[in-house]
Design a protein around this motif. Structure first.
Motif, PDB file in Angstrom:
ATOM      1  N   CYS A 109       0.818  -1.218   0.000  1.00 19.70           N
ATOM      2  CA  CYS A 109       0.000   0.000   0.000  1.00 19.70           C
ATOM      3  C   CYS A 109       0.847   1.261   0.000  1.00 19.70           C
ATOM      4  O   CYS A 109       0.501   2.269  -0.629  1.00 19.70           O
ATOM      5  CB  CYS A 109      -0.919   0.023   1.220  1.00 19.70           C
ATOM      6  SG  CYS A 109      -2.310  -1.108   1.137  1.00 19.70           S
ATOM      7  N   HIS A 110       1.973   1.227   0.703  1.00 20.98           N
ATOM      8  CA  HIS A 110       2.772   2.432   0.902  1.00 20.98           C
ATOM      9  C   HIS A 110       3.885   2.619  -0.119  1.00 20.98           C
ATOM     10  O   HIS A 110       4.500   3.693  -0.146  1.00 20.98           O
ATOM     11  CB  HIS A 110       3.393   2.398   2.301  1.00 20.98           C
ATOM     12  CG  HIS A 110       2.424   2.565   3.418  1.00 20.98           C
ATOM     13  ND1 HIS A 110       2.056   3.796   3.921  1.00 20.98           N
ATOM     14  CD2 HIS A 110       1.721   1.645   4.130  1.00 20.98           C
ATOM     15  CE1 HIS A 110       1.181   3.631   4.903  1.00 20.98           C
ATOM     16  NE2 HIS A 110       0.964   2.339   5.049  1.00 20.98           N
ATOM     17  N   ARG A 111       4.158   1.618  -0.934  1.00 20.93           N
ATOM     18  CA  ARG A 111       5.368   1.662  -1.757  1.00 20.93           C
ATOM     19  C   ARG A 111       5.425   2.925  -2.622  1.00 20.93           C
ATOM     20  O   ARG A 111       6.464   3.585  -2.718  1.00 20.93           O
ATOM     21  CB  ARG A 111       5.459   0.420  -2.641  1.00 20.93           C
ATOM     22  CG  ARG A 111       6.845   0.264  -3.254  1.00 20.93           C
ATOM     23  CD  ARG A 111       6.962  -1.011  -4.063  1.00 20.93           C
ATOM     24  NE  ARG A 111       6.684  -2.217  -3.312  1.00 20.93           N
ATOM     25  CZ  ARG A 111       7.537  -2.779  -2.458  1.00 20.93           C
ATOM     26  NH1 ARG A 111       8.704  -2.204  -2.216  1.00 20.93           N
ATOM     27  NH2 ARG A 111       7.214  -3.893  -1.828  1.00 20.93           N
ATOM     28  N   ALA A 112       4.354   3.280  -3.252  1.00 23.56           N
ATOM     29  CA  ALA A 112       4.352   4.479  -4.096  1.00 23.56           C
ATOM     30  C   ALA A 112       3.364   5.523  -3.596  1.00 23.56           C
ATOM     31  O   ALA A 112       2.993   6.434  -4.344  1.00 23.56           O
ATOM     32  CB  ALA A 112       4.022   4.097  -5.540  1.00 23.56           C
ATOM     33  N   ARG A 113       2.977   5.405  -2.320  1.00 20.89           N
ATOM     34  CA  ARG A 113       1.971   6.318  -1.773  1.00 20.89           C
ATOM     35  C   ARG A 113       2.449   6.839  -0.412  1.00 20.89           C
ATOM     36  O   ARG A 113       2.091   6.298   0.625  1.00 20.89           O
ATOM     37  CB  ARG A 113       0.630   5.593  -1.618  1.00 20.89           C
ATOM     38  CG  ARG A 113       0.094   4.960  -2.900  1.00 20.89           C
ATOM     39  CD  ARG A 113      -1.219   4.253  -2.636  1.00 20.89           C
ATOM     40  NE  ARG A 113      -1.759   3.615  -3.825  1.00 20.89           N
ATOM     41  CZ  ARG A 113      -1.605   2.331  -4.123  1.00 20.89           C
ATOM     42  NH1 ARG A 113      -0.919   1.537  -3.297  1.00 20.89           N
ATOM     43  NH2 ARG A 113      -2.141   1.825  -5.215  1.00 20.89           N
ATOM     44  N   PRO A 114       3.231   7.891  -0.395  1.00 23.14           N
ATOM     45  CA  PRO A 114       3.804   8.362   0.877  1.00 23.14           C
ATOM     46  C   PRO A 114       2.807   9.034   1.801  1.00 23.14           C
ATOM     47  O   PRO A 114       3.102   9.217   2.986  1.00 23.14           O
ATOM     48  CB  PRO A 114       4.879   9.355   0.424  1.00 23.14           C
ATOM     49  CG  PRO A 114       4.414   9.832  -0.915  1.00 23.14           C
ATOM     50  CD  PRO A 114       3.743   8.657  -1.555  1.00 23.14           C
ATOM     51  N   GLY A 115       1.632   9.392   1.308  1.00 19.85           N
ATOM     52  CA  GLY A 115       0.705  10.184   2.111  1.00 19.85           C
ATOM     53  C   GLY A 115      -0.537   9.453   2.556  1.00 19.85           C
ATOM     54  O   GLY A 115      -1.618  10.058   2.619  1.00 19.85           O
ATOM     55  N   ILE A 116      -0.424   8.157   2.888  1.00 20.42           N
ATOM     56  CA  ILE A 116      -1.611   7.403   3.284  1.00 20.42           C
ATOM     57  C   ILE A 116      -1.429   6.785   4.667  1.00 20.42           C
ATOM     58  O   ILE A 116      -0.317   6.649   5.180  1.00 20.42           O
ATOM     59  CB  ILE A 116      -1.964   6.291   2.280  1.00 20.42           C
ATOM     60  CG1 ILE A 116      -0.906   5.165   2.333  1.00 20.42           C
ATOM     61  CG2 ILE A 116      -2.119   6.841   0.873  1.00 20.42           C
ATOM     62  CD1 ILE A 116      -1.355   3.889   1.640  1.00 20.42           C
ATOM     63  N   VAL A 117      -2.543   6.394   5.249  1.00 18.96           N
ATOM     64  CA  VAL A 117      -2.593   5.524   6.418  1.00 18.96           C
ATOM     65  C   VAL A 117      -3.368   4.295   5.979  1.00 18.96           C
ATOM     66  O   VAL A 117      -4.512   4.410   5.522  1.00 18.96           O
ATOM     67  CB  VAL A 117      -3.309   6.194   7.609  1.00 18.96           C
ATOM     68  CG1 VAL A 117      -3.316   5.256   8.816  1.00 18.96           C
ATOM     69  CG2 VAL A 117      -2.657   7.524   7.959  1.00 18.96           C
ATOM     70  N   ALA A 118      -2.752   3.117   6.068  1.00 23.98           N
ATOM     71  CA  ALA A 118      -3.410   1.879   5.645  1.00 23.98           C
ATOM     72  C   ALA A 118      -4.011   1.179   6.855  1.00 23.98           C
ATOM     73  O   ALA A 118      -3.334   0.977   7.866  1.00 23.98           O
ATOM     74  CB  ALA A 118      -2.418   0.952   4.940  1.00 23.98           C
ATOM     75  N   ILE A 119      -5.271   0.829   6.749  1.00 23.44           N
ATOM     76  CA  ILE A 119      -6.016   0.230   7.860  1.00 23.44           C
ATOM     77  C   ILE A 119      -6.525  -1.144   7.434  1.00 23.44           C
ATOM     78  O   ILE A 119      -7.165  -1.279   6.386  1.00 23.44           O
ATOM     79  CB  ILE A 119      -7.197   1.129   8.272  1.00 23.44           C
ATOM     80  CG1 ILE A 119      -6.669   2.473   8.798  1.00 23.44           C
ATOM     81  CG2 ILE A 119      -8.077   0.445   9.316  1.00 23.44           C
ATOM     82  CD1 ILE A 119      -7.759   3.500   9.033  1.00 23.44           C
ATOM     83  N   GLY A 120      -6.242  -2.145   8.238  1.00 24.73           N
ATOM     84  CA  GLY A 120      -6.785  -3.477   8.021  1.00 24.73           C
ATOM     85  C   GLY A 120      -7.787  -3.817   9.105  1.00 24.73           C
ATOM     86  O   GLY A 120      -7.854  -3.143  10.143  1.00 24.73           O
ATOM     87  N   PHE A 121      -8.557  -4.849   8.889  1.00 25.20           N
ATOM     88  CA  PHE A 121      -9.578  -5.257   9.840  1.00 25.20           C
ATOM     89  C   PHE A 121      -9.125  -6.505  10.585  1.00 25.20           C
ATOM     90  O   PHE A 121      -8.077  -7.074  10.319  1.00 25.20           O
ATOM     91  CB  PHE A 121     -10.901  -5.531   9.121  1.00 25.20           C
ATOM     92  CG  PHE A 121     -11.588  -4.286   8.614  1.00 25.20           C
ATOM     93  CD1 PHE A 121     -11.138  -3.017   8.948  1.00 25.20           C
ATOM     94  CD2 PHE A 121     -12.701  -4.384   7.780  1.00 25.20           C
ATOM     95  CE1 PHE A 121     -11.771  -1.880   8.487  1.00 25.20           C
ATOM     96  CE2 PHE A 121     -13.341  -3.255   7.305  1.00 25.20           C
ATOM     97  CZ  PHE A 121     -12.878  -2.000   7.656  1.00 25.20           C
TER      98      PHE A 121
END
Length: 381
Positions: A109-121
Motif C-alpha cells: 500500500c505504501h510503496r508508491a503512496r507516501p501520504g496514506i494511512v493503511a487500515i486493516g480489519f
C-alpha cells in the motif's frame, strides 16, 4: 522497504506467544524486510522468558518499560515508534494471530503512496486454545479456534462504501490492532497522546490528527489479523470510554468529534434499548455528513463496473466520470491495487466503491443510498 511492526504487550504471554509464532510465516517480496519491535509494558508473568524460549526467524527489537503510574498503551506504542528503524511503522496487538500476507500488504500500500494511512480489519476467534506445534509448522486455520465474527467495521464499509476516504468518519476506523503509516508522519504529529491512559480512543484520536494533517486513510481488505478470545468487562470498558471521550472532545472541540457521543447507545451496557454497533455507527456517519453538508444524498449515480477487460483503463475512467457525477464503482476483478488506488482519488463528488459484492450487499447498499441503479451493477454500466 523496511517495516517495523510495533507490538505492545502486558502480562499476556499466553496470547503473545501464538502471535509471535504466527509471524514466522510472513511472506515478503525479496526487496522488503521487517523487524518486530516488542514493547513489554512492565510484565510480571514471565513474558520475557516465554519470548526467549521461542524459535523465531525474524529480528526482534525488545523494549522493556518499567511499570509506573504513567504506563499506558500510548506510551508503550510511542516507545516502539522511537525504537523502530523502518521507514514504515506497522501496528498490531499482542493478542492476535497474524495472517502471512499482513506485512506484505501493508508495504504494498505504501510503496508508491507516501501520504496514506493503511487500515486493516480483524476477525474474532472463538474461545479455545492454539495448537502451537501446528502453528509453528505452517499457518493453517486448523491450528487455532474458528472465526465466529467478522470485524464490525466491515458491515459499515460493505453497506456504505469500501472507499474509506469517502466516509465522513473514516478517521474513526483507525484501530491500533492493524494499521500502518510512515514514521515521518507519526513523528510529525507527535505519536500517540500519552494523556489517554485508559481503554479506547488513543488510536482513534491519532487517526483524527493524521486525517487533519492531510493523510488519506485507506482500507486494505487483504491485511488480516485474528483476535484471540479473552475476558473483558463491558462495565469497565464503558467507564474508560466515557472518560476518554470527554478528554478527546475537550482537546478537539469540532462537531465531528463531539458527535462520537452517538456511539454511547452501543457502549453503555446499562441501556435497555442498547443499539448494535452498526446502527449506532450509521447514525454517527450520517450526522457527520449532515454537518458537512453532504445530506441529502444524491439519487443519481453513474455505475461503473470494472472487469478484466477494462481494468487497465479503469482509473482514468473513474476520474473522468467521478468529476462530473456521483459514481459507484463495482470491482469484479481480483486486482489488489485498484481498491487502494480508488481510495486515493479526489473527484469532488461521492465516490462509492465495492469489491466483488454479492447480490445481498448490493441490495443493502442500494437501500442505504436510495440508489436503484446499483441493483443492476452486475450487468453493465
Amino acid at each position: 522497504m523496511k517495516a517495523s511492526l510495533v507490538i505492545p504487550t502486558y502480562n499476556s504471554k499466553e496470547l503473545l506467544v501464538p502471535c509471535l509464532v504466527s509471524l514466522n510465516h510472513q511472506r515478503l517480496d525479496e526487496r522488503d524486510e521487517f523487524e518486530v519491535v516488542l514493547v513489554d509494558d512492565g510484565s510480571t508473568d514471565g513474558t520475557g522468558e516465554a519470548v526467549d524460549a521461542l524459535e523465531l526467524n525474524y529480528p526482534v527489537r525488545r523494549v522493556y518499560l518499567p511499570r509506573t503510574g504513567s504506563s499506558c498503551r500510548s506510551a508503550a506504542r510511542n516507545a516502539g515508534i522511537r525504537a523502530a528503524s523502518g521507514d514504515l511503522v506497522v501496528f498490531a496487538d499482542g493478542d492476535q494471530i497474524i495472517d502471512p500476507l499482513f506485512l506484505q500488504e501493508h508495504i504494498r500500500c505504501h510503496r508508491a503512496r507516501p501520504g496514506i494511512v493503511a487500515i486493516g480489519f480483524r476477525d474474532y476467534l472463538a474461545p479455545g486454545t492454539v495448537d502451537l506445534p501446528a502453528l509453528g509448522r505452517s499457518f493453517t486455520a486448523e491450528a487455532f479456534p474458528p472465526v465466529v465474527a467478522v470485524d464490525e467495521r466491515a458491515q459499515v464499509t460493505d453497506t456504505l462504501s469500501q472507499n474509506l476516504a469517502n466516509l465522513a468518519t473514516g478517521w474513526h476506523f483507525l484501530y491500533g490492532c492493524n494499521f500502518s503509516v510512515r514514521a515521518e508522519h507519526l513523528l510529525a504529529v507527535g505519536g500517540f497522546d500519552e494523556d489517554i491512559k485508559k481503554w479506547s480512543f488513543e488510536d482513534v484520536e491519532l487517526g483524527y490528527r493524521l486525517h487533519r494533517r492531510g493523510l488519506t486513510l485507506v482500507h486494505n481488505p487483504f491485511s488480516r489479523v485474528y483476535h484471540q478470545d479473552h475476558p473483558e468487562s463491558d462495565a469497565e470498558r464503558y467507564a474508560d470510554w466515557r472518560d476518554n471521550f470527554a478528554y478527546f472532545a475537550a482537546k478537539h472541540p469540532g462537531p465531528e468529534v463531539r458527535l462520537q457521543w452517538v456511539l454511547d447507545a452501543y457502549f453503555d451496557p446499562r441501556r435497555e434499548d442498547r443499539s448494535s454497533w452498526f446502527d449506532a455507527y450509521l447514525r454517527f456517519e450520517f450526522a457527520c455528513r449532515a454537518v458537512a453538508g453532504r445530506l441529502p444524498l444524491g439519487r443519481s449515480y453513474e455505475v461503473f463496473v470494472v472487469d478484466e477487460d477494462n481494468l487497465d483503463g479503469a482509473v482514468p475512467e473513474i476520474e473522468r466520470s467521478g468529476a462530473v457525477q456521483d459514481l459507484i464503482v463495482v470491482d469484479t476483478t481480483d486486482d489488489r491495487e485498484l481498491p487502494v488506488t480508488v481510495q486515493t482519488l479526489r473527484t469532488g463528488r461521492e465516490l462509492l466503491y465495492f469489491k466483488n459484492p454479492g447480490p445481498e450487499l448490493l441490495k443493502q447498499a442500494a437501500k442505504s443510498f436510495g440508489c436503484g441503479a446499483l441493483l443492476t451493477a452486475g450487468t453493465e454500466r
